[in-house]
Design a protein around this motif. Sequence first.
Motif, PDB file in Angstrom:
ATOM      1  N   LYS A  65      44.362  59.615 111.575  1.00 56.13           N
ATOM      2  CA  LYS A  65      43.169  60.278 111.008  1.00 56.13           C
ATOM      3  C   LYS A  65      43.566  61.246 109.632  1.00 56.13           C
ATOM      4  O   LYS A  65      44.742  61.639 109.489  1.00 56.13           O
ATOM      5  CB  LYS A  65      42.989  61.395 111.960  1.00 56.13           C
ATOM      6  N   GLY A  66      42.458  61.237 108.902  1.00 58.00           N
ATOM      7  CA  GLY A  66      42.782  61.837 107.392  1.00 58.00           C
ATOM      8  C   GLY A  66      43.568  63.300 107.553  1.00 58.00           C
ATOM      9  O   GLY A  66      44.053  63.584 106.540  1.00 58.00           O
ATOM     10  N   TYR A  67      43.083  64.217 108.557  1.00 58.49           N
ATOM     11  CA  TYR A  67      43.883  65.338 108.324  1.00 58.49           C
ATOM     12  C   TYR A  67      45.324  65.547 108.911  1.00 58.49           C
ATOM     13  O   TYR A  67      45.347  66.374 109.338  1.00 58.49           O
ATOM     14  CB  TYR A  67      42.788  66.352 108.976  1.00 58.49           C
ATOM     15  N   ILE A  68      45.769  64.431 109.457  1.00 55.15           N
ATOM     16  CA  ILE A  68      47.031  64.462 109.984  1.00 55.15           C
ATOM     17  C   ILE A  68      47.825  64.432 108.855  1.00 55.15           C
ATOM     18  O   ILE A  68      47.802  63.451 108.048  1.00 55.15           O
ATOM     19  CB  ILE A  68      47.349  63.446 111.004  1.00 55.15           C
ATOM     20  N   ARG A  69      48.749  65.478 108.814  1.00 55.45           N
ATOM     21  CA  ARG A  69      49.752  65.494 107.736  1.00 55.45           C
ATOM     22  C   ARG A  69      51.259  65.279 108.242  1.00 55.45           C
ATOM     23  O   ARG A  69      51.466  66.070 109.159  1.00 55.45           O
ATOM     24  CB  ARG A  69      49.590  66.638 106.859  1.00 55.45           C
ATOM     25  N   ILE A  70      52.062  64.359 107.661  1.00 55.55           N
ATOM     26  CA  ILE A  70      53.269  64.104 108.035  1.00 55.55           C
ATOM     27  C   ILE A  70      54.330  64.437 107.036  1.00 55.55           C
ATOM     28  O   ILE A  70      54.011  63.750 105.751  1.00 55.55           O
ATOM     29  CB  ILE A  70      53.457  62.671 108.581  1.00 55.55           C
ATOM     30  N   THR A  71      55.551  65.228 107.023  1.00 61.27           N
ATOM     31  CA  THR A  71      56.054  65.150 105.931  1.00 61.27           C
ATOM     32  C   THR A  71      57.557  64.747 106.453  1.00 61.27           C
ATOM     33  O   THR A  71      57.861  64.821 107.633  1.00 61.27           O
ATOM     34  CB  THR A  71      56.415  66.881 105.604  1.00 61.27           C
ATOM     35  N   ILE A  72      58.087  64.191 105.500  1.00 56.59           N
ATOM     36  CA  ILE A  72      59.585  64.012 105.679  1.00 56.59           C
ATOM     37  C   ILE A  72      60.652  64.707 104.721  1.00 56.59           C
ATOM     38  O   ILE A  72      60.367  64.495 103.676  1.00 56.59           O
ATOM     39  CB  ILE A  72      59.962  62.214 105.476  1.00 56.59           C
ATOM     40  N   ASN A  73      61.648  65.411 105.387  1.00 58.54           N
ATOM     41  CA  ASN A  73      62.507  66.195 104.568  1.00 58.54           C
ATOM     42  C   ASN A  73      61.727  66.910 103.465  1.00 58.54           C
ATOM     43  O   ASN A  73      62.245  66.977 102.295  1.00 58.54           O
ATOM     44  CB  ASN A  73      63.543  65.206 103.939  1.00 58.54           C
ATOM     45  N   GLY A  74      60.704  67.452 103.991  1.00 55.69           N
ATOM     46  CA  GLY A  74      60.016  68.628 103.168  1.00 55.69           C
ATOM     47  C   GLY A  74      59.001  68.093 102.379  1.00 55.69           C
ATOM     48  O   GLY A  74      58.279  68.646 101.357  1.00 55.69           O
ATOM     49  N   LYS A  75      58.808  66.577 102.161  1.00 55.01           N
ATOM     50  CA  LYS A  75      58.072  65.987 100.966  1.00 55.01           C
ATOM     51  C   LYS A  75      56.746  65.474 102.120  1.00 55.01           C
ATOM     52  O   LYS A  75      56.978  64.801 102.836  1.00 55.01           O
ATOM     53  CB  LYS A  75      58.636  64.719 100.247  1.00 55.01           C
ATOM     54  N   ILE A  76      55.557  65.757 101.360  1.00 56.70           N
ATOM     55  CA  ILE A  76      54.233  65.120 102.190  1.00 56.70           C
ATOM     56  C   ILE A  76      54.344  63.546 101.817  1.00 56.70           C
ATOM     57  O   ILE A  76      54.623  63.170 100.695  1.00 56.70           O
ATOM     58  CB  ILE A  76      53.036  65.809 101.786  1.00 56.70           C
ATOM     59  N   VAL A  77      54.256  62.718 102.893  1.00 61.67           N
ATOM     60  CA  VAL A  77      54.219  61.410 102.533  1.00 61.67           C
ATOM     61  C   VAL A  77      52.822  60.625 102.496  1.00 61.67           C
ATOM     62  O   VAL A  77      52.099  61.151 103.455  1.00 61.67           O
ATOM     63  CB  VAL A  77      55.248  60.507 103.714  1.00 61.67           C
ATOM     64  N   ARG A  78      52.815  59.981 101.498  1.00 62.30           N
ATOM     65  CA  ARG A  78      51.332  59.158 101.509  1.00 62.30           C
ATOM     66  C   ARG A  78      51.555  57.794 102.100  1.00 62.30           C
ATOM     67  O   ARG A  78      52.753  57.251 102.278  1.00 62.30           O
ATOM     68  CB  ARG A  78      50.730  58.894  99.862  1.00 62.30           C
ATOM     69  N   ASN A  79      50.526  56.958 102.082  1.00 60.49           N
ATOM     70  CA  ASN A  79      50.602  55.768 102.880  1.00 60.49           C
ATOM     71  C   ASN A  79      51.476  55.587 104.075  1.00 60.49           C
ATOM     72  O   ASN A  79      52.562  54.796 104.095  1.00 60.49           O
ATOM     73  CB  ASN A  79      51.168  54.513 101.581  1.00 60.49           C
ATOM     74  N   VAL A  80      51.152  56.438 104.726  1.00 61.54           N
ATOM     75  CA  VAL A  80      52.323  56.968 105.785  1.00 61.54           C
ATOM     76  C   VAL A  80      52.523  56.078 106.756  1.00 61.54           C
ATOM     77  O   VAL A  80      53.970  55.916 107.205  1.00 61.54           O
ATOM     78  CB  VAL A  80      51.683  58.483 106.441  1.00 61.54           C
ATOM     79  N   GLN A  81      51.667  55.262 107.188  1.00 67.75           N
ATOM     80  CA  GLN A  81      52.144  54.589 108.559  1.00 67.75           C
ATOM     81  C   GLN A  81      53.202  53.336 108.138  1.00 67.75           C
ATOM     82  O   GLN A  81      54.065  53.105 109.055  1.00 67.75           O
ATOM     83  CB  GLN A  81      51.007  53.618 108.922  1.00 67.75           C
ATOM     84  N   GLU A  82      53.266  52.978 106.955  1.00 69.62           N
ATOM     85  CA  GLU A  82      54.457  51.845 106.513  1.00 69.62           C
ATOM     86  C   GLU A  82      55.607  52.514 106.094  1.00 69.62           C
ATOM     87  O   GLU A  82      56.412  51.808 105.711  1.00 69.62           O
ATOM     88  CB  GLU A  82      53.675  51.016 105.197  1.00 69.62           C
ATOM     89  N   TYR A  83      55.506  53.728 106.030  1.00 67.87           N
ATOM     90  CA  TYR A  83      56.711  54.535 105.469  1.00 67.87           C
ATOM     91  C   TYR A  83      57.927  54.285 106.382  1.00 67.87           C
ATOM     92  O   TYR A  83      57.902  54.456 107.523  1.00 67.87           O
ATOM     93  CB  TYR A  83      56.566  55.764 105.331  1.00 67.87           C
ATOM     94  N   GLU A  84      59.287  53.665 105.774  1.00 66.35           N
ATOM     95  CA  GLU A  84      60.395  53.369 106.523  1.00 66.35           C
ATOM     96  C   GLU A  84      61.134  54.722 106.672  1.00 66.35           C
ATOM     97  O   GLU A  84      61.516  55.414 106.038  1.00 66.35           O
ATOM     98  CB  GLU A  84      61.281  52.323 105.710  1.00 66.35           C
ATOM     99  N   LEU A  85      61.801  54.903 108.028  1.00 64.79           N
ATOM    100  CA  LEU A  85      62.321  56.088 108.346  1.00 64.79           C
ATOM    101  C   LEU A  85      63.902  55.816 108.150  1.00 64.79           C
ATOM    102  O   LEU A  85      64.526  54.689 108.150  1.00 64.79           O
ATOM    103  CB  LEU A  85      62.239  56.441 109.728  1.00 64.79           C
ATOM    104  N   HIS A  86      64.663  56.791 108.220  1.00 65.81           N
ATOM    105  CA  HIS A  86      66.261  56.718 108.065  1.00 65.81           C
ATOM    106  C   HIS A  86      66.854  57.582 108.985  1.00 65.81           C
ATOM    107  O   HIS A  86      66.230  58.595 109.292  1.00 65.81           O
ATOM    108  CB  HIS A  86      66.798  56.976 106.461  1.00 65.81           C
ATOM    109  N   ASP A  87      68.122  57.354 109.022  1.00 64.05           N
ATOM    110  CA  ASP A  87      68.820  58.212 109.984  1.00 64.05           C
ATOM    111  C   ASP A  87      68.798  59.603 109.615  1.00 64.05           C
ATOM    112  O   ASP A  87      69.050  59.985 108.459  1.00 64.05           O
ATOM    113  CB  ASP A  87      70.282  57.635 110.064  1.00 64.05           C
ATOM    114  N   GLN A  88      68.702  60.675 110.773  1.00 64.35           N
ATOM    115  CA  GLN A  88      68.714  61.935 110.612  1.00 64.35           C
ATOM    116  C   GLN A  88      67.641  62.652 109.375  1.00 64.35           C
ATOM    117  O   GLN A  88      67.415  63.812 109.017  1.00 64.35           O
ATOM    118  CB  GLN A  88      70.101  62.409 109.579  1.00 64.35           C
ATOM    119  N   ASP A  89      66.647  61.740 109.295  1.00 63.77           N
ATOM    120  CA  ASP A  89      65.323  62.330 108.712  1.00 63.77           C
ATOM    121  C   ASP A  89      64.771  63.287 109.590  1.00 63.77           C
ATOM    122  O   ASP A  89      64.638  63.339 110.964  1.00 63.77           O
ATOM    123  CB  ASP A  89      64.212  61.158 108.540  1.00 63.77           C
TER     124      ASP A  89
END
Lengths: 91, 620
Positions: A56-80
């Motif tokens: 949904k458009g109003y769900i916001r996810i940040t990784i290490n303090g940065k807002i992530v775009r194109n969020v679903q395909e974003y690859e995660l890393h250990d300790q994120d």
Amino acid sequence: MEVTIKYFSVFRALTNRVEENINLAAGATINDLLEYLVKEYGRKMEEMLFSRKKLKGYIRITINGKIVRNVQEYELHDQDNLYLIVALAGG
Amino acid sequence: MALTAYINLTTEEIRAAESPVEVVVKYLGSRGYAARILYDNVGPEVEPLSRENCLIFSTGPLTGTPWPTGARYTVTAKSPLTGIYGYANSSGFFGPELRKAGFDALVFTGQAQKPLILVIEDRELELIDGGEFWGKTTEETERELKERFEGCKVASIGPAGENLVRVASVINDYGRAAARCGMGAVMGYKRLKAVVVRASSEVPVTPAFKQVALEMMRKTGRHPGSKSLRKWGTVHLVDPKNISGDLPTRNHQLVQFEKADKVNAVSLNNYLEKNDGCYSCPIRCSRFTKVEHGRYQGRTEGPEYETVNSLGPLVANDNMELIIYGNLLCNRYGMDTISTGMVIAFAMECREKGLLSDPEGLLSLEWGDEQSILGLIERIAYRRGLGDLLAQGVRSAALKLGKEAKKYALHVKGLEMPMQEPRICKGMALGHSTSNRGADHLYALPTIDLAGNVEAAEKLFPQCMPEILEPTNETYKPDMVVYTEAYCAVSDALGVCKFSTTENFALYPEDIARGLSELPGYNHSGESLIRAGERIVNLERMYNHRLGLNRRDDQLPDRFLGEGATVYNMDSGEVVKEGLVVDLEYMLDRYYSLREWDQQGIPTSSKLKSLDLADLIKDL
């Protein structure tokens, strides 16, 4: 790998947690994490996150303090560190 | 140099003089400059509807320049709705034209014998007979004046202002409202029907200023928050707010609306004619809508989120066409859509509780009843029947209906609550309570948590992370509100839209300081700008302190302190959260402490000294 996710507002109520550490396979994406959350917390979590399988458009996810775009395909890393937020605004 | 014009409407004398530069610069301009004029000229003894009250139209140093969103002007007076410091501001094209004509401020005093219109042609001012326009709507007035003065911009009042309706607004550019605090009633009392302005030149700025403005134009336009506002307008808030329990419904008895999908951005898009923007705006959030068929035919700018909620869920109305038409009527009559929705909701709850009925026997006052909603808008504008009571605002209306009705009159300092749910958004709860013009989402616009703006939170409040991002967690809300109140004051005083500043932090104070410092007389860092904003907030607080206000006036209605709100999963009906109330006393304690005020909410002499406001110490 292990990532930490912090929950805000509705998500805190849905999970009954402030944060948790989650183990994921190497190379996992945010989509994999969200699928894990749906599996763990059920239909209510799915309804809050997705509409027709799209985040949904109003769900916001940040990784290490940065807002992530194109969020679903974003690859995660250990300790994120992730934040899961329902984004409103002023009026 | 820009001018300040003093217009005595009793004698019809006009005096325009160079503005006192040191005062304008100290208070930045617009809202800040007007606050100082009001402080110096309208004392505690002055009645809001009197010849002695000043009505001040003011522009900021960025108004009318190429700066992104430099479109805003302020209307300031002692408020007839609240009895305290009052102002409203608006965007569109009127403010920039006034600035281009060369004015920092127009200060109206007195009361005309007959309706007048002020016509400004560059630096020439003339009062003309406004008798033929009296009684006309703002739409008719503006259209006819634009036919007579080709290319002009107009700010006017409608029947509501003429009839001294306490929730009357000033309307410019047909659909832009300086809405809050009843500034339209002050204008109506003074029998000033309109201000017409036509400028033949641009605001002079240097190439260096233009270069920074262009850079900031791009930065503002490319911000994701700006893109969202451009795509969906402010109505995009309806869906997420409904999920979170931040959609005031049935006069805040509920925090979610079961038919929100009928009044959301997708629904409004069915009536969308075009997107547009105000002067020099890269965000372009405005929506022009049109109802082509049926009994609610019409075209209007908006409705914005606040109006959709106040004429929708707040009164249990799920008909988007009625919301659009209600917005159109409020603009034509010149009425604040927030306060209008709130007085209608108040009447409906009083009817529900058996405290009120329509004396004419024509309106059911049942929740969502279309005839009642439209009927009350018209009755309030013309002060007919029940409208005469409601035209006073909820606080005064409740006083006349008795003690029980006070519970349903939702206001702070006499100004009706805007469309946020304090029990869910604790930053907004505090912002509504401490605002010096009464309940107001725009006095602080504390949205860092609501927007999930992690970048701004980490930059500005690293010591408050992550709690500050949790809307229902009160711990660090005072820290946010203290800062954003100052930044909002800066935005209003400079003449820019908060959608470029506090809403999303597309621009930070240091970005604005870079451009502002290219203008004569201004030399600022981001830090010194925030300090100037703090000076304005303290000046406004002192205006109210002089009237005897203190901590007890920073209170929220009991509903938000004692009636627990429940948030449901709107699909399954399961309870997500319950028992939510506001711990206001904790937040006020911390807020006053961070402000370096005493625990009664009054500035200390050392604080005033530190803000170069030592001359106000005599009023402590």
